[in-house]
Scaffold this active site. Structure first.
Site, PDB file in Angstrom:
ATOM      1  N   ASN A 115       0.833  -1.198   0.000  1.00  0.00           N
ATOM      2  CA  ASN A 115       0.000   0.000   0.000  1.00  0.00           C
ATOM      3  C   ASN A 115       0.869   1.250   0.000  1.00  0.00           C
ATOM      4  OD1 ASN A 115      -0.491   1.976   2.437  1.00  0.00           O
ATOM      5  ND2 ASN A 115       0.100   0.005   3.359  1.00  0.00           N
ATOM      6  N   PHE A 119      -1.594   8.372   4.105  1.00  0.00           N
ATOM      7  CA  PHE A 119      -2.352   9.031   5.181  1.00  0.00           C
ATOM      8  C   PHE A 119      -3.618   9.710   4.643  1.00  0.00           C
ATOM      9  CE2 PHE A 119       1.490   9.874   8.256  1.00  0.00           C
ATOM     10  CZ  PHE A 119       1.594   8.519   8.474  1.00  0.00           C
ATOM     11  N   SER A 181       5.653   5.334   8.476  1.00  0.00           N
ATOM     12  CA  SER A 181       5.041   4.983   7.204  1.00  0.00           C
ATOM     13  C   SER A 181       5.993   5.350   6.069  1.00  0.00           C
ATOM     14  CB  SER A 181       3.717   5.735   7.014  1.00  0.00           C
ATOM     15  OG  SER A 181       3.267   5.599   5.679  1.00  0.00           O
ATOM     16  N   ASN A 183       5.080   5.987   3.082  1.00  0.00           N
ATOM     17  CA  ASN A 183       4.268   6.547   1.996  1.00  0.00           C
ATOM     18  C   ASN A 183       4.060   8.054   2.055  1.00  0.00           C
ATOM     19  OD1 ASN A 183       3.860   3.896   1.003  1.00  0.00           O
ATOM     20  ND2 ASN A 183       2.312   3.574   2.585  1.00  0.00           N
ATOM     21  N   THR A 184       4.656   8.706   3.048  1.00  0.00           N
ATOM     22  CA  THR A 184       4.690  10.166   3.098  1.00  0.00           C
ATOM     23  C   THR A 184       6.143  10.587   2.941  1.00  0.00           C
ATOM     24  OG1 THR A 184       2.741  10.338   4.530  1.00  0.00           O
ATOM     25  CG2 THR A 184       4.264  12.199   4.539  1.00  0.00           C
ATOM     26  N   LYS A 219       5.337   4.014  16.874  1.00  0.00           N
ATOM     27  CA  LYS A 219       5.290   2.941  15.878  1.00  0.00           C
ATOM     28  C   LYS A 219       6.536   3.026  15.013  1.00  0.00           C
ATOM     29  CE  LYS A 219       2.161   0.444  12.829  1.00  0.00           C
ATOM     30  NZ  LYS A 219       0.765   0.318  12.381  1.00  0.00           N
ATOM     31  N   ASN A 248       5.645  -1.354  11.491  1.00  0.00           N
ATOM     32  CA  ASN A 248       4.903  -0.851  10.346  1.00  0.00           C
ATOM     33  C   ASN A 248       5.232  -1.717   9.132  1.00  0.00           C
ATOM     34  OD1 ASN A 248       3.406   0.996   8.671  1.00  0.00           O
ATOM     35  ND2 ASN A 248       3.991   2.668  10.036  1.00  0.00           N
TER      36      ASN A 248
END
Length: 341
Positions: A115, A119, A181, A183-184, A219, A248
């Site tokens: 994925n 966010f 994460s 993805n940012t 996390k 994560n």
């Protein structure tokens, strides 16, 4: 039952399937007696499953990881599947659409997902509003996973975490600071000791000024080196936060056997490819810290055996997400029954 409908869901785009399932669950929940039916099928109640961790009493150690219910829309519905706790988010101060679609991909031969959601959420105030009007959380502990907006520069990131902390404080039982994460853009740079200490110390100072301390957890990514994990132990000790969530999603593609075109998609991998590494991180942190702080274990839990392995490695609680998608809602009760056995 889930085995019969799973092929239908897996024929859809993963994100569309998610909205179809959650929307269908919402509709089903409006039928008289439906919630009681789900609870009778999927909930395992036994005092031996109860856990007291960072000052909170969990009716069982199995939680729903952040990412499934980003906007606090499905707590009452998901509680009927027997979870001991549900973590909402990741929420950011301002609403944001996330990355362009498609942004979620199934790696079925690997029992995994990729994925790069980014966010996507409706903002901290919307989530707080829903939590404020929550009618019945069925004894389920609620966690708030908080992050920064994509447009916020890293040097200003602490302000985003402060905003989310204040917005959710009255409505969640614990907080999770998400700096892991993939993805940012640039977010994982906040895992470095300096900026991370600044964020956590700031939140802890605000926490002390509130009527009661809310547990704050961190996390972390599974891709940290041993020396970085040593830093994490030091940071948790120095800031006196409540604990760690490990882990994560991973940016590693090692050992994946799915279609190479899917494997090369950008984003974080979750599911079975993460099982071993997340357990290694849990064991390392527990050993290095002499179990001085609680760890929530997450990553590649697809069975009771996987859950028990993480608990044996040093986790106090565990969370599922990808395993829940692949194995179905009976996974929670299967884990609880396995623990009782």
């Amino acid at each position: 039952m889930y085995k019969l409908v799973k092929p239908i869901f897996f024929s859809m785009n993963p994100e569309k399937a998610h909205h179809t399932v959650t929307g269908g669950l919402k509709t089903f929940s409006k039928i008289w007696g439906s919630k009681a039916l789900l609870k009778s099928i999927y909930t395992v109640s036994d005092p031996r499953l109860e856990r007291e961790v960072f000052g909170l009493k969990f009716k069982n150690p199995v939680g729903l990881a952040a990412g499934f219910d980003k906007n606090a829309e499905y707590i009452e519905d998901m509680a009927k599947f027997g979870f001991g706790f549900i973590e909402i988010g990741t929420v950011t101060p301002k609403p944001q659409p996330g990355n362009d679609k498609p942004r979620m991909f199934r790696l079925v031969p690997d029992a995994a997902l990729i994925n790069r959601m980014g966010f996507n959420n409706q903002g901290a105030d919307v989530a707080a509003g829903r939590l404020k009007h929550l009618k019945n959380k069925d004894g389920v502990i609620i966690g708030g996973n908080i992050g920064k907006n994509k447009v916020t520069a890293n040097e200003d990131a602490v302000n985003d975490y402060i905003y989310c902390f204040h917005a959710l404080y009255d409505y969640v039982d614990y907080f999770v600071v998400n700096v892991s994460s993939p993805n940012t853009p640039g977010l994982r740079d906040l895992q470095e000791k300096g900026p991370l200490m600044h964020i956590l110390n700031t939140l802890q100072e605000l926490n002390k000024k509130k009527p009661a301390l809310k547990p704050i957890l961190l996390k972390i990514a599974p891709d940290l080196t041993d020396s970085q994990l040593d830093d994490i132990v030091e940071i948790v000790t120095e800031t006196k936060i409540a604990g760690v969530i490990a882990t994560n999603t991973t940016i590693s593609r090692e050992g994946l056997t799915s279609d190479p075109n899917l494997v090369q998609e950008m984003g974080g991998v979750s599911g079975k490819p993460l099982t071993k590494r997340s357990t290694e991180v849990i064991r390392y942190l527990a050993t290095k810290s002499n179990k001085s702080f609680p760890i929530i274990g997450v990553g590649g839990i697809h069975s009771a055996e996987d859950a028990i392995e993480k608990l044996d490695a040093g986790a106090s609680l565990i969370q599922v997400y990808t395993g829940f998608i692949y194995e179905g809602p009976a996974l929670v009760s299967a884990i609880c029954k396995g623990l009782l056995k």
